[in-house]
Design a protein around this motif. Structure first.
Motif, mmCIF file in Angstrom:
data_model
loop_
_atom_site.group_PDB
_atom_site.id
_atom_site.type_symbol
_atom_site.label_atom_id
_atom_site.label_comp_id
_atom_site.label_asym_id
_atom_site.label_seq_id
_atom_site.Cartn_x
_atom_site.Cartn_y
_atom_site.Cartn_z
ATOM 1 N N ARG A 91 0.837 -1.216 0.000
ATOM 2 C CA ARG A 91 0.000 0.000 0.000
ATOM 3 C C ARG A 91 0.865 1.257 0.000
ATOM 4 N NH1 ARG A 91 -5.600 -1.068 1.298
ATOM 5 N NH2 ARG A 91 -5.810 -3.225 1.960
ATOM 6 N N PHE A 92 1.972 1.184 0.742
ATOM 7 C CA PHE A 92 2.854 2.356 0.819
ATOM 8 C C PHE A 92 3.441 2.682 -0.551
ATOM 9 C CE2 PHE A 92 7.373 3.684 1.108
ATOM 10 C CZ PHE A 92 7.161 5.004 1.480
ATOM 11 N N TRP A 93 4.049 1.674 -1.205
ATOM 12 C CA TRP A 93 4.721 1.939 -2.485
ATOM 13 C C TRP A 93 3.737 2.386 -3.568
ATOM 14 C CZ3 TRP A 93 9.426 3.215 -2.496
ATOM 15 C CH2 TRP A 93 10.357 2.631 -1.628
ATOM 16 N N ILE A 94 2.587 1.708 -3.638
ATOM 17 C CA ILE A 94 1.605 2.082 -4.670
ATOM 18 C C ILE A 94 1.089 3.500 -4.414
ATOM 19 C CG2 ILE A 94 -0.697 1.531 -5.598
ATOM 20 C CD1 ILE A 94 0.044 -1.455 -5.183
ATOM 21 N N SER A 95 0.759 3.814 -3.161
ATOM 22 C CA SER A 95 0.258 5.154 -2.831
ATOM 23 C C SER A 95 1.315 6.214 -3.143
ATOM 24 C CB SER A 95 -0.126 5.252 -1.353
ATOM 25 O OG SER A 95 -1.106 4.287 -1.045
ATOM 26 N N LEU A 96 2.581 5.853 -2.860
ATOM 27 C CA LEU A 96 3.669 6.815 -3.090
ATOM 28 C C LEU A 96 3.782 7.136 -4.584
ATOM 29 C CD1 LEU A 96 5.999 8.363 -1.690
ATOM 30 C CD2 LEU A 96 7.487 6.462 -2.289
ATOM 31 N N ILE A 97 3.682 6.098 -5.420
ATOM 32 C CA ILE A 97 3.785 6.307 -6.878
ATOM 33 C C ILE A 97 2.642 7.201 -7.361
ATOM 34 C CG2 ILE A 97 3.629 5.115 -9.120
ATOM 35 C CD1 ILE A 97 5.117 2.723 -7.592
ATOM 36 N N ILE A 102 -0.081 13.545 -8.208
ATOM 37 C CA ILE A 102 -0.930 14.418 -7.369
ATOM 38 C C ILE A 102 -0.155 15.688 -7.020
ATOM 39 C CG2 ILE A 102 -2.040 14.666 -5.089
ATOM 40 C CD1 ILE A 102 -2.807 11.711 -5.230
ATOM 41 N N LEU A 103 1.118 15.506 -6.666
ATOM 42 C CA LEU A 103 1.947 16.663 -6.296
ATOM 43 C C LEU A 103 2.077 17.628 -7.477
ATOM 44 C CD1 LEU A 103 4.810 14.964 -4.220
ATOM 45 C CD2 LEU A 103 2.944 16.348 -3.341
ATOM 46 N N PHE A 104 2.372 17.069 -8.671
ATOM 47 C CA PHE A 104 2.561 17.956 -9.831
ATOM 48 C C PHE A 104 1.269 18.643 -10.260
ATOM 49 C CE2 PHE A 104 6.462 15.281 -10.581
ATOM 50 C CZ PHE A 104 7.346 16.326 -10.287
ATOM 51 N N LEU A 105 0.122 17.997 -10.008
ATOM 52 C CA LEU A 105 -1.165 18.581 -10.416
ATOM 53 C C LEU A 105 -1.685 19.599 -9.402
ATOM 54 C CD1 LEU A 105 -2.971 15.377 -11.757
ATOM 55 C CD2 LEU A 105 -2.279 17.360 -13.116
ATOM 56 N N SER A 106 -1.125 19.574 -8.174
ATOM 57 C CA SER A 106 -1.659 20.460 -7.131
ATOM 58 C C SER A 106 -1.281 21.915 -7.384
ATOM 59 C CB SER A 106 -1.127 20.045 -5.761
ATOM 60 O OG SER A 106 -1.705 18.821 -5.395
ATOM 61 N N TRP A 185 -2.840 17.149 -1.878
ATOM 62 C CA TRP A 185 -1.434 16.722 -1.741
ATOM 63 C C TRP A 185 -1.076 16.456 -0.284
ATOM 64 C CZ3 TRP A 185 2.606 19.278 0.731
ATOM 65 C CH2 TRP A 185 2.345 20.595 1.161
ATOM 66 N N GLU A 186 -1.682 17.251 0.638
ATOM 67 C CA GLU A 186 -1.432 16.975 2.064
ATOM 68 C C GLU A 186 -2.027 15.625 2.454
ATOM 69 O OE1 GLU A 186 -2.532 20.202 1.371
ATOM 70 O OE2 GLU A 186 -1.644 21.597 2.820
ATOM 71 N N LEU A 187 -3.231 15.367 1.938
ATOM 72 C CA LEU A 187 -3.915 14.106 2.228
ATOM 73 C C LEU A 187 -3.044 12.926 1.775
ATOM 74 C CD1 LEU A 187 -6.616 12.425 2.771
ATOM 75 C CD2 LEU A 187 -7.031 12.696 0.338
ATOM 76 N N ALA A 188 -2.548 13.000 0.516
ATOM 77 C CA ALA A 188 -1.752 11.900 -0.042
ATOM 78 C C ALA A 188 -0.447 11.708 0.734
ATOM 79 C CB ALA A 188 -1.468 12.166 -1.519
ATOM 80 N N THR A 189 0.250 12.823 1.018
ATOM 81 C CA THR A 189 1.532 12.678 1.726
ATOM 82 C C THR A 189 1.315 12.171 3.149
ATOM 83 O OG1 THR A 189 1.452 15.048 2.201
ATOM 84 C CG2 THR A 189 2.869 14.355 0.386
#
Length: 725
Positions: A91-97, A102-106, A185-189
């Motif tokens: 879950r960690f690796w997939i979410s990180l990818i 998400i970061l670039f679109l924010s 982006w805060e949610l994802a990180t």
């Protein structure tokens, strides 16, 4: 309690090696670890529904036979735990990818980078990616929160879930134009960091809990049964019965505890006892299941099977020890719960105050979300359990078995140690202390004759004399016409001369002259004196006494340096007690005490304001062990003493008493440090997240809050690992 260490039965014969000891410790370490891992989960039990089942699962199997224990509980428990670690990792690796786009679109990140990569409908792509991370990455936290709330035990998971749900809902509203600005982006990180934190935490726990599994695997699953007709068949260990004969081939593991009836070999017990040198064993010696046979073939008569084996008892003892929760641990568990209420309260207050000050709802909500994220008491949940795990591992390596954690934690306050004399300060075995020769004989000649004769006897005095001859590398002679004279001594013919080793009573009856002053001096020191006669004339006197342990001297010296008084408590006469105490440089001697008075004497010392640790090994020590602030049983002692103690010294080494006090002090210090690191972090971070220093331009974002929180967890883990004595 059934099967509470019958160590002594396995160990009496081995008292001389004093090694069975680490055995315990070894296992203890293992199983204790497993518990600390389970314990931790009870704290986070709710965090993962599966975890809870797994925790219960392993408990259900605690009392099965060894084989079952090994096959079921451990297999499932670890397979399951391993599966969960993999799940968090994935879950960690997939979410990180997924977080990278998400970061670039924010919009906010683009603003930071001073670029503009906006395109039509980009906010919907952002919404889709963030929703995936929220449901896929955040799922363990959402289900964990549901379980916590069901049990009315809000904690870590509820807190994380609250933060991510608030952030997600707020951001979705922004996507569809109901609010301004999003938190994607805060949610994802935040989810990435939480997953990473849990993955690391579970991995470290898993590492600790593997030890018990290894221990259980020490036992082979099959044995070679010797049938009455001489036929050998292989059967499952659980089918063995007491009294069966088992063949152990060279290099094989011993399947059971028992007595060797045939064969000689060296046995490697290092896995069990910590004794690195393989021990030579022959007919009549005890053998422990799980140890490894050397070059020879052995036949062993089964004495203990299943739950009553040495290994099982150690595991049970350890399990019991793990179940006595430590006081400091309870403190941290309570603190975690209150921190949750504090977090929710602080979050609501933050929201209300910023709104009252006229700030937009989005800003006030962001502060509230940050406060709730920051409050996650991960570090607090780990503060005590990690220290307990490390301290029990250290105590196990040192041969200290802790049965009562709360009493062990209080050992740091001990001001006086009371030692039982026989078997604790002394070895409980005879050694030659003085030699006096006459009629032109040398010490070596007298000792050589006495030892040759005594080698035919089973008496403890005989052992002492023979041992001394071996120490001096004397060759024993052949004895003819050996006779044991009941109550008087031994006689026999060596090289044509009539040799006798006799008691003082015999010499007096026969009116043989001897050195009275030496005899009286030795007797007053509690020594046993024997006389050696050649052709009925006296050639020497040998004095023997219970040998003082060298380690007892060192231990008492170390206690003095720590400002702790040492007392000797013994039923022996005052003269003998004073002689031993003087050699050891003890503070005080309480002699000629009847067994039932021992606990009264302890009470007397406690009334003087002393915190007393009592060290003993006999049945008569049990009430005193219970009465003392800390009861320490010497491992080679009796069941009753061990039942009554808080700590068991596996190696019968008085120096370990010093180690207990040191370890207790170090453990307590680390726990308090960790609780401060964990809670202190919140004391500073919550106001910052709430925006107390907003006017000064200092505001803590949710993502940074999550990073700091993980950092405090890492500090607590590293701090626990640095525990040593």
């Amino acid at each position: 309690m059934k099967g509470k260490i019958e160590v002594n039965q396995n160990t009496e014969n081995k008292d001389s090696n004093n090694n069975h000891h680490h055995h315990h410790s070894h296992n203890q370490q293992h199983s204790r670890h497993e518990h600390s891992h389970e314990e931790k989960h009870t704290h986070h039990e709710h965090s993962h529904p599966e975890k809870q089942n797994q925790s219960e699962h392993s408990h259900n199997h605690t009392h099965h036979s060894h084989a079952e224990h090994k096959d079921q509980s451990h297999h499932n428990h670890h397979a399951h735990h391993g599966h969960m670690i993999e799940d968090f990792k994935r879950r960690f690796w997939i979410s990180l990818i997924v977080t990278i786009p998400i970061l670039f679109l924010s919009p906010m990140i683009q603003m930071f980078l001073n670029v503009d990569w906006r395109f039509p409908y980009d906010s919907y792509i952002l919404f889709g990616l963030a929703s995936f991370v929220f449901f896929y990455g955040g799922w363990p936290f959402l289900t964990g929160a549901r379980d916590e709330l069901r049990q009315k035990q809000p904690g870590m998971m509820t807190l994380i879930a609250l933060a991510i749900v608030v952030a997600y809902v707020y951001s979705v509203m922004a996507t569809f134009g109901l609010t301004e600005g999003d938190f994607y982006w805060e949610l994802a990180t935040l989810i990435d960091i939480m997953l990473l934190g849990h993955w690391i935490e579970m991995k470290s726990i898993m590492g600790a809990s593997r030890a018990l599994e290894e221990l259980v695997q020490l036992m082979p699953s099959e044995a070679h049964l010797l049938k009455d007709n001489g036929e050998i068949i292989d059967i499952q260990i659980k089918e063995l019965k007491e009294g069966d004969l088992v063949l152990v081939k060279p290099g094989e593991k011993l399947p059971v505890d028992g007595k060797i009836t045939d064969g000689n070999s060296t046995i490697d017990e290092s896995m069990l006892t910590g004794e690195s040198v393989p021990i030579e064993k022959g007919v009549g010696d005890q053998a422990i299941g799980g140890s490894i046979n050397g070059e020879g073939s052995l036949t062993i008569r089964v004495e203990k099977t299943g739950e009553s084996t040495y290994l099982s008892q150690v595991i049970n003892l350890v399990k019991e020890a793990q179940e006595t929760k430590s006081k400091t641990q309870d403190l941290s568990n309570r603190a975690a719960k209150w921190l949750f209420y504090l977090a929710v309260g602080a979050g609501i207050v933050t929201l209300v105050i910023w709104l009252l000050l006229g700030y937009p709802f989005s800003f006030a909500l962001e502060r509230m979300v940050t406060v709730m994220i920051i409050s996650c008491p991960h570090a607090l949940g780990l503060a005590a359990p990690l220290v307990v795990a490390v301290s029990t591992a250290i105590s196990a390596k040192k041969g200290l078995l802790i049965r009562n954690r709360a009493h062990f934690e209080n050992a740091r306050n001990i001001t006086g140690v009371v030692f039982d004399k026989t078997g604790t300060l002394t070895k409980g075995e005879f050694g030659v202390t003085n030699l006096l020769t006459e009629n032109g004989f040398t010490d070596e000649q007298v000792l050589q004759l006495a030892a040759s004769l005594e080698s035919k006897s089973q008496h403890p005095i005989a052992d002492g004399i023979v041992k001394e001859a071996h120490t001096r590398n004397l060759k024993l002679s052949h004895v003819h016409d050996f006779k044991s004279l009941t109550g008087k001594g031994l006689e026999g013919i060596i090289a044509g001369r009539h040799i006798m080793v006799v008691s003082p009573g015999y010499v007096k009856n026969e009116n043989i002259q001897f050195n009275q002053s030496h005899f009286n001096e030795w007797s007053s020191e509690g020594k046993t004196v024997v006389f050696v006669l050649v052709n009925r004339s006296l050639v020497g006197m040998i004095a023997l006494a219970d040998i003082i342990r060298e380690s007892a001297k060192i231990a008492i010296h170390k206690l003095k340096d720590m400002g702790i008084k040492s007392y000797m408590l013994t039923g022996d006469n005052q003269k003998v007690a004073n002689y031993v105490a003087k050699q050891l440089d003890m503070d005080d001697v309480i002699a000629e005490v009847l067994p039932h008075q021992k606990s009264e004497k302890i009470e007397g010392l406690q009334k003087e304001g002393l915190k007393i640790a009592m060290t003993g090994d006999g049945v008569n020590d049990a009430p005193a062990l219970v009465k003392a602030d800390l009861g320490i049983a010497v491992g080679a002692g009796t069941d009753v003493a061990i039942e009554s103690a808080d700590v068991i010294l596996v190696n019968s080494n008085p120096e370990d008493v010093v180690n207990i006090v040191k370890l207790s002090k170090a453990t307590y210090k680390k726990m308090i440090q960790n609780l401060w690191w964990a809670a202190g972090y919140n004391i500073i971070a919550i106001p910052l997240a709430a925006g107390v220093l907003y006017n000064a331009g200092i505001v803590l974002s949710p993502a940074l809050g999550a990073v700091l929180m993980s950092l405090s967890t890492i500090i607590v883990a590293i701090n626990a690992k640095t525990l040593k004595i």
